[in-house]
Design a protein around this motif. Sequence first.
Motif, short mmCIF file in Angstrom:
data_model
loop_
_atom_site.label_atom_id
_atom_site.label_comp_id
_atom_site.label_asym_id
_atom_site.label_seq_id
_atom_site.Cartn_x
_atom_site.Cartn_y
_atom_site.Cartn_z
N LYS A 15 0.84 -1.20 0.00
CA LYS A 15 0.00 0.00 0.00
C LYS A 15 0.88 1.25 0.00
N ASP A 96 -6.16 0.20 -0.03
CA ASP A 96 -4.98 -0.63 -0.25
C ASP A 96 -4.35 -0.36 -1.62
N SER A 97 -5.17 0.07 -2.59
CA SER A 97 -4.65 0.37 -3.93
C SER A 97 -4.04 1.76 -4.01
#
Length: 214
Positions: A15, A96-97
């Motif tokens: 991340k 998270d992206s």
Amino acid sequence: MGQSHILWHETAVTKEERRRLNGHGSCVLWFTGLSGAGKSTLANAVDRRLTERGLRSYVLDGDNIRHGLNRGLGFSPEDRRENIRRIGEVAKLFVDSGQIALTAFISPFREDRDRVRDILDPGEFIEIHVDCALDECERRDPKGLYEKARRGEIPEFTGISSPYEPPGSPELTIRTDRLNIEESVNRVIAYLEETKQIERGRVSHRDLHQTLGE
């Protein structure tokens, strides 16, 4: 069947690496409030401002999500909880992206919102109470829902026949019955700058192209 055979696989790209690649932090802007308070309008306006500054963001809207991912869920307390649980998990994937997820849901129950906060790291869940007086929400009534709820045509309607539990200590409260859309957006952007999720005064791609004469 149990799930003991399902294992969590760590990703090859972290991340933090994705955040560095995007050039900003990632978090969830969780807009909660009564129907008609202006959650979707504000979320989309903030999304537009972020995009103009060259930042990566995406809006998860309550009505839109019920057309796909959450199709089949009703409005009982149990279905509302499942609705929010699923959205929380999807929003976490966006974080998270390395992106900023904006969610526009009534999300009436405090416990359900807190569960989403708990699955994210500290500072990643930004609860924004889009606060608007009930009579003003009814006056706007963009979908004609309050009128139907008053007639008993819509059961378990938040604010009329089902409770809304406002946040106890949200990161932000936006009074949309007192502030216009630009003022409201500015409040959200200022918070993101103050908490260093985004850079203060970052030049947008559009402004950069104009400066270069492109």
